[in-house]
Write a protein that holds these residues in place. Structure first.
Motif, PDB file in Angstrom:
ATOM      1  N   THR A 112      15.582  -6.009  18.916  1.00  0.00           N
ATOM      2  CA  THR A 112      16.834  -6.715  18.639  1.00  0.00           C
ATOM      3  C   THR A 112      17.714  -5.915  17.694  1.00  0.00           C
ATOM      4  O   THR A 112      18.930  -5.786  17.908  1.00  0.00           O
ATOM      5  N   SER A 159      15.171 -15.166  24.316  1.00  0.00           N
ATOM      6  CA  SER A 159      14.044 -14.238  24.459  1.00  0.00           C
ATOM      7  C   SER A 159      12.847 -15.014  24.992  1.00  0.00           C
ATOM      8  O   SER A 159      12.810 -16.247  24.943  1.00  0.00           O
ATOM      9  N   VAL A 183      14.359  -9.519  25.607  1.00  0.00           N
ATOM     10  CA  VAL A 183      15.500 -10.014  24.837  1.00  0.00           C
ATOM     11  C   VAL A 183      16.695 -10.055  25.777  1.00  0.00           C
ATOM     12  O   VAL A 183      17.034  -9.052  26.400  1.00  0.00           O
ATOM     13  N   VAL A 207      20.682 -10.589  26.018  1.00  0.00           N
ATOM     14  CA  VAL A 207      21.902 -10.573  25.215  1.00  0.00           C
ATOM     15  C   VAL A 207      23.095 -10.889  26.121  1.00  0.00           C
ATOM     16  O   VAL A 207      23.363 -10.133  27.065  1.00  0.00           O
TER      17      VAL A 207
END
Length: 293
Positions: A242, A264, A279, A281
């Motif tokens: 991250t 996540s 993860v 985004v």
């Protein structure tokens, strides 16, 4: 984007004695102040408020050496009292303003400049994926903000889920990854100093509407997502990934963060030494070429 960051650093220098608003950050950088502050923290190794405080005290140091009055300097740089300024100044450099004036002690904190630094030659695996609108159904709680280590409040939230709730969530789950998602949103103002709370949801992705009274639902609008798989010790590898996303990948990617929750998930097999995680985004393309420089 790097160019925009440096434009903002110039703006900070020109307005060191002013309060800098979120709207000014957005105007110059092209990101919401929330996302800019998060990126700044990962890239600079300190929060934006810490940076501005250090720059103000550095300039105050110069002016004290050149004979400025402590009272004038204290109010010029936003302190409500001489005592408050003197305490902050001593915490910053180890000396009282009077000692600096008498002995001409100088400590500096230079203005930051951002540039692209390719370090280590370590590539980041990722993919860009368009996801249609979907729901996440689960349970949520306001939890303390914590950047490193296992967040005990999230563990407690997970342990609070009943067997009935688990059964209901599994019945609704019909989208990848067909397992538990961790979803974070609604951060408090002091999140970058690890102060305050965020809302954390544990749930499953689904195309269905939630019919259960003991579960909650949030809707994620259609968006582009940058998806970063990672594998290693948990939660350190997930947290390091991250940090690298915001500090290294995003500034040169040609994308900016969308105002959607971060997601996540982790595949646990009972051990924590070599855990697979992803993860997600939420992103959109930078609107101008300057944002991706």
């Amino acid at each position: 984007m790097v160019r925009n960051f440096n434009m903002f650093m110039d703006y900070v220098e020109e307005h060191l004695t002013d309060d800098i608003t979120g709207s000014e950050i957005t105007r110059i950088v092209g990101l919401s102040d929330y996302h800019f502050k998060r990126m700044f923290s990962y890239m600079a190794g300190m929060t934006l408020s810490e940076y501005i405080k250090n720059r103000r005290l550095s300039e105050a140091n110069k002016k004290l050496i050149n004979g400025a009055k402590v009272t004038d300097i204290a109010y010029k740089y936003g302190y409500q009292s001489v005592e408050g300024f003197s305490r902050a100044f001593r915490e910053w450099c180890g000396f009282l303003p009077s000692e600096v004036m008498k002995n001409k002690i100088q400590k500096s904190f230079p203005k930051f400049s951002f540039f692209i630094d390719i370090r280590g030659g370590v590539s980041m695996e990722f993919k860009i994926e368009k996801k249609e609108k979907f729901n996440i159904v689960g349970v949520s709680r306001r939890v303390p903000i914590q950047f490193e280590g296992v967040n005990s409040a999230i563990v407690e939230l997970a342990q609070s889920i009943t067997e009935q709730q688990r059964k209901e969530m599994h019945q609704l789950a019909d989208l990848y990854p067909h397992q538990v998602l961790n979803v974070s949103y609604d951060y408090d103002e002091g999140f970058l100093e690890e102060k305050g709370f965020l809302t954390h949801m544990i749930g499953f992705a689904t195309t269905k509407e939630n019919p259960y009274e003991d579960l909650e639902q949030i809707t994620i609008n259609d968006s582009l997502w940058a998806i970063f798989p990672n594998q290693g010790p948990f939660p350190a590898t997930l947290q390091e990934t991250t940090a690298k996303i915001y500090a290294e990948w995003l500034p040169t990617s040609g994308y900016v963060i969308s105002d959607l929750p971060g997601i996540s998930f982790t595949k646990h097999d009972g051990t924590y030494e070599n855990v697979y995680s992803e993860v997600w985004v939420p992103i959109r393309r930078a609107e101008t070429s300057g944002e991706s420089d």
